[in-house]
Design a protein around this motif. Structure first.
Motif, PDB file in Angstrom:
ATOM      1  N   ALA A   1       0.811  -1.223   0.000  1.00 16.85           N
ATOM      2  CA  ALA A   1       0.000   0.000   0.000  1.00 16.85           C
ATOM      3  C   ALA A   1       0.844   1.272   0.000  1.00 16.85           C
ATOM      4  O   ALA A   1       0.323   2.355  -0.244  1.00 16.85           O
ATOM      5  CB  ALA A   1      -0.943   0.000   1.203  1.00 16.85           C
ATOM      6  N   GLU A   2       2.132   1.140   0.248  1.00 15.21           N
ATOM      7  CA  GLU A   2       3.009   2.312   0.298  1.00 15.21           C
ATOM      8  C   GLU A   2       3.682   2.622  -1.043  1.00 15.21           C
ATOM      9  O   GLU A   2       4.282   3.675  -1.206  1.00 15.21           O
ATOM     10  CB  GLU A   2       4.082   2.121   1.379  1.00 15.21           C
ATOM     11  N   GLU A   3       3.615   1.703  -1.996  1.00 19.14           N
ATOM     12  CA  GLU A   3       4.287   1.927  -3.275  1.00 19.14           C
ATOM     13  C   GLU A   3       3.453   2.881  -4.139  1.00 19.14           C
ATOM     14  O   GLU A   3       2.358   2.528  -4.563  1.00 19.14           O
ATOM     15  CB  GLU A   3       4.518   0.617  -4.032  1.00 19.14           C
ATOM     16  N   PRO A   4       3.978   4.068  -4.438  1.00 16.78           N
ATOM     17  CA  PRO A   4       3.233   5.013  -5.278  1.00 16.78           C
ATOM     18  C   PRO A   4       3.096   4.510  -6.712  1.00 16.78           C
ATOM     19  O   PRO A   4       3.893   3.689  -7.179  1.00 16.78           O
ATOM     20  CB  PRO A   4       4.088   6.282  -5.248  1.00 16.78           C
ATOM     21  N   PHE A   5       2.096   5.020  -7.420  1.00 15.71           N
ATOM     22  CA  PHE A   5       1.850   4.626  -8.802  1.00 15.71           C
ATOM     23  C   PHE A   5       3.112   4.777  -9.648  1.00 15.71           C
ATOM     24  O   PHE A   5       3.465   3.873 -10.399  1.00 15.71           O
ATOM     25  CB  PHE A   5       0.711   5.460  -9.404  1.00 15.71           C
ATOM     26  N   LEU A   6       3.773   5.924  -9.547  1.00 15.32           N
ATOM     27  CA  LEU A   6       4.936   6.182 -10.395  1.00 15.32           C
ATOM     28  C   LEU A   6       6.042   5.154 -10.156  1.00 15.32           C
ATOM     29  O   LEU A   6       6.639   4.643 -11.101  1.00 15.32           O
ATOM     30  CB  LEU A   6       5.460   7.600 -10.180  1.00 15.32           C
ATOM     31  N   ALA A   7       6.296   4.820  -8.897  1.00 14.11           N
ATOM     32  CA  ALA A   7       7.318   3.809  -8.589  1.00 14.11           C
ATOM     33  C   ALA A   7       6.910   2.446  -9.140  1.00 14.11           C
ATOM     34  O   ALA A   7       7.741   1.708  -9.683  1.00 14.11           O
ATOM     35  CB  ALA A   7       7.546   3.731  -7.079  1.00 14.11           C
ATOM     36  N   CYS A   8       5.650   2.120  -9.022  1.00 12.03           N
ATOM     37  CA  CYS A   8       5.147   0.847  -9.538  1.00 12.03           C
ATOM     38  C   CYS A   8       5.286   0.800 -11.062  1.00 12.03           C
ATOM     39  O   CYS A   8       5.753  -0.196 -11.618  1.00 12.03           O
ATOM     40  CB  CYS A   8       3.686   0.678  -9.120  1.00 12.03           C
ATOM     41  N   TYR A   9       4.921   1.888 -11.731  1.00  9.84           N
ATOM     42  CA  TYR A   9       5.044   1.943 -13.186  1.00  9.84           C
ATOM     43  C   TYR A   9       6.503   1.805 -13.611  1.00  9.84           C
ATOM     44  O   TYR A   9       6.825   1.072 -14.541  1.00  9.84           O
ATOM     45  CB  TYR A   9       4.449   3.244 -13.725  1.00  9.84           C
ATOM     46  N   ARG A  10       7.384   2.509 -12.923  1.00 11.52           N
ATOM     47  CA  ARG A  10       8.806   2.438 -13.272  1.00 11.52           C
ATOM     48  C   ARG A  10       9.375   1.044 -13.016  1.00 11.52           C
ATOM     49  O   ARG A  10      10.257   0.588 -13.741  1.00 11.52           O
ATOM     50  CB  ARG A  10       9.582   3.502 -12.505  1.00 11.52           C
ATOM     51  N   ARG A  11       8.889   0.377 -12.017  1.00 13.76           N
ATOM     52  CA  ARG A  11       9.363  -0.967 -11.694  1.00 13.76           C
ATOM     53  C   ARG A  11       8.893  -1.991 -12.729  1.00 13.76           C
ATOM     54  O   ARG A  11       9.657  -2.836 -13.177  1.00 13.76           O
ATOM     55  CB  ARG A  11       8.875  -1.365 -10.293  1.00 13.76           C
ATOM     56  N   LEU A  12       7.632  -1.898 -13.141  1.00 14.34           N
ATOM     57  CA  LEU A  12       7.046  -2.918 -14.015  1.00 14.34           C
ATOM     58  C   LEU A  12       7.040  -2.553 -15.499  1.00 14.34           C
ATOM     59  O   LEU A  12       6.897  -3.434 -16.351  1.00 14.34           O
ATOM     60  CB  LEU A  12       5.599  -3.198 -13.587  1.00 14.34           C
ATOM     61  N   GLY A  13       7.155  -1.265 -15.805  1.00 14.14           N
ATOM     62  CA  GLY A  13       7.036  -0.843 -17.197  1.00 14.14           C
ATOM     63  C   GLY A  13       5.574  -0.775 -17.624  1.00 14.14           C
ATOM     64  O   GLY A  13       4.665  -0.993 -16.834  1.00 14.14           O
ATOM     65  N   GLU A  14       5.374  -0.510 -18.900  1.00 12.32           N
ATOM     66  CA  GLU A  14       4.012  -0.276 -19.382  1.00 12.32           C
ATOM     67  C   GLU A  14       3.168  -1.533 -19.531  1.00 12.32           C
ATOM     68  O   GLU A  14       1.942  -1.465 -19.544  1.00 12.32           O
ATOM     69  CB  GLU A  14       4.048   0.468 -20.710  1.00 12.32           C
ATOM     70  N   GLY A  15       3.785  -2.700 -19.653  1.00 12.16           N
ATOM     71  CA  GLY A  15       3.075  -3.936 -19.975  1.00 12.16           C
ATOM     72  C   GLY A  15       1.778  -4.181 -19.234  1.00 12.16           C
ATOM     73  O   GLY A  15       0.709  -4.288 -19.859  1.00 12.16           O
ATOM     74  N   PRO A  16       1.808  -4.306 -17.912  1.00 18.89           N
ATOM     75  CA  PRO A  16       0.569  -4.627 -17.198  1.00 18.89           C
ATOM     76  C   PRO A  16      -0.495  -3.536 -17.340  1.00 18.89           C
ATOM     77  O   PRO A  16      -1.685  -3.822 -17.364  1.00 18.89           O
ATOM     78  CB  PRO A  16       0.999  -4.765 -15.741  1.00 18.89           C
ATOM     79  N   PHE A  17      -0.051  -2.300 -17.452  1.00 12.88           N
ATOM     80  CA  PHE A  17      -0.987  -1.186 -17.546  1.00 12.88           C
ATOM     81  C   PHE A  17      -1.591  -1.088 -18.946  1.00 12.88           C
ATOM     82  O   PHE A  17      -2.772  -0.801 -19.106  1.00 12.88           O
ATOM     83  CB  PHE A  17      -0.291   0.118 -17.149  1.00 12.88           C
ATOM     84  N   LYS A  18      -0.791  -1.369 -19.945  1.00 22.72           N
ATOM     85  CA  LYS A  18      -1.275  -1.374 -21.328  1.00 22.72           C
ATOM     86  C   LYS A  18      -2.287  -2.497 -21.520  1.00 22.72           C
ATOM     87  O   LYS A  18      -3.344  -2.295 -22.130  1.00 22.72           O
ATOM     88  CB  LYS A  18      -0.102  -1.527 -22.293  1.00 22.72           C
ATOM     89  N   ASP A  19      -1.968  -3.674 -20.990  1.00 24.78           N
ATOM     90  CA  ASP A  19      -2.905  -4.795 -21.075  1.00 24.78           C
ATOM     91  C   ASP A  19      -4.248  -4.427 -20.445  1.00 24.78           C
ATOM     92  O   ASP A  19      -5.302  -4.734 -21.006  1.00 24.78           O
ATOM     93  CB  ASP A  19      -2.350  -6.036 -20.360  1.00 24.78           C
ATOM     94  N   ALA A  20      -4.203  -3.779 -19.305  1.00 22.49           N
ATOM     95  CA  ALA A  20      -5.436  -3.377 -18.618  1.00 22.49           C
ATOM     96  C   ALA A  20      -6.202  -2.315 -19.401  1.00 22.49           C
ATOM     97  O   ALA A  20      -7.408  -2.418 -19.597  1.00 22.49           O
ATOM     98  CB  ALA A  20      -5.115  -2.864 -17.211  1.00 22.49           C
ATOM     99  N   ALA A  21      -5.484  -1.305 -19.862  1.00 21.22           N
ATOM    100  CA  ALA A  21      -6.139  -0.195 -20.556  1.00 21.22           C
ATOM    101  C   ALA A  21      -6.870  -0.664 -21.807  1.00 21.22           C
ATOM    102  O   ALA A  21      -7.986  -0.218 -22.087  1.00 21.22           O
ATOM    103  CB  ALA A  21      -5.108   0.868 -20.927  1.00 21.22           C
ATOM    104  N   TYR A  22      -6.270  -1.575 -22.554  1.00 23.71           N
ATOM    105  CA  TYR A  22      -6.829  -2.006 -23.823  1.00 23.71           C
ATOM    106  C   TYR A  22      -7.598  -3.320 -23.726  1.00 23.71           C
ATOM    107  O   TYR A  22      -7.944  -3.911 -24.751  1.00 23.71           O
ATOM    108  CB  TYR A  22      -5.735  -2.109 -24.887  1.00 23.71           C
TER     109      TYR A  22
END
Length: 182
Positions: free
Chosen positions: A158-179
């Motif tokens: 719960a402490e990991e901010p969005f930006l840190a999470c995005y930088r750690r994982l890259g766009e993949g999981p977020f792109k899959d979700a968005a589309y």
């Protein structure tokens, strides 16, 4: 009163003893939402409603996002997360430095919105990366919601901010979700 570049107001010279009274007055006007640096603390340009340069509306999109994510407990669970919206490439809404940036574009005479992820205007400055093809105006809020939901699913805690999470994982999981439904 000072207007900040993040479209917030700073009420200067308020006596500490009068803060509860001020809060009640702001609450009566429905402008006392404690959402500073949270998802609904959105920066947006005037967009097509007030600007002849714009390709898409920004204000209605901002209002729809604020309504979709109005639960303050949910916002606090998400933590620091910025959305910035520009109605055109002139970037008056600073979309390029939003953790989630939204750029209005004209696609065949229709309003569409391009998503960017990973931007930051702070000491860890970065320009957001375009996620993929633009979304129609009726699909953009759902796409943002899917990105936010994916963030909740993949963050380390719960402490990991969005930006840190995005930088750690890259766009993949977020792109899959968005589309996912696109």
């Amino acid at each position: 009163v000072v207007a900040t570049h993040t479209q917030n107001l700073v009420l200067t010279d308020v006596e500490t003893t009068r803060l509860p009274e001020l809060y009640q007055q702001l609450k009566a006007l429905d402008i006392a939402t404690p959402n500073h640096n949270l998802l609904t603390d959105i920066i947006c340009c005037p967009g097509l409603d007030y600007c002849s340069l714009a390709n898409a509306r920004s204000i209605p999109l901002s209002l729809e996002l604020m309504q979709r994510f109005e639960n303050i407990d949910y916002l606090n669970d998400l933590g620091e997360l910025s959305i910035k919206i520009s109605g055109c490439i002139n970037a008056c809404g600073h979309h390029h430095v939003g953790n989630i940036g939204i750029l209005g574009i004209d696609k065949g005479g229709e309003e569409h919105y391009q998503l960017l992820l990973g931007g930051s205007p702070g000491n860890d400055a970065s320009v957001g990366e375009i996620l993929g093809p633009a979304f129609a105006k009726e699909d953009i809020v759902d796409a943002v919601q899917r990105i936010v939901q994916r963030y909740l699913e993949v963050r380390t805690d719960a402490e990991e901010p969005f930006l840190a999470c995005y930088r750690r994982l890259g766009e993949g999981p977020f792109k899959d979700a968005a589309y996912a439904n696109h």
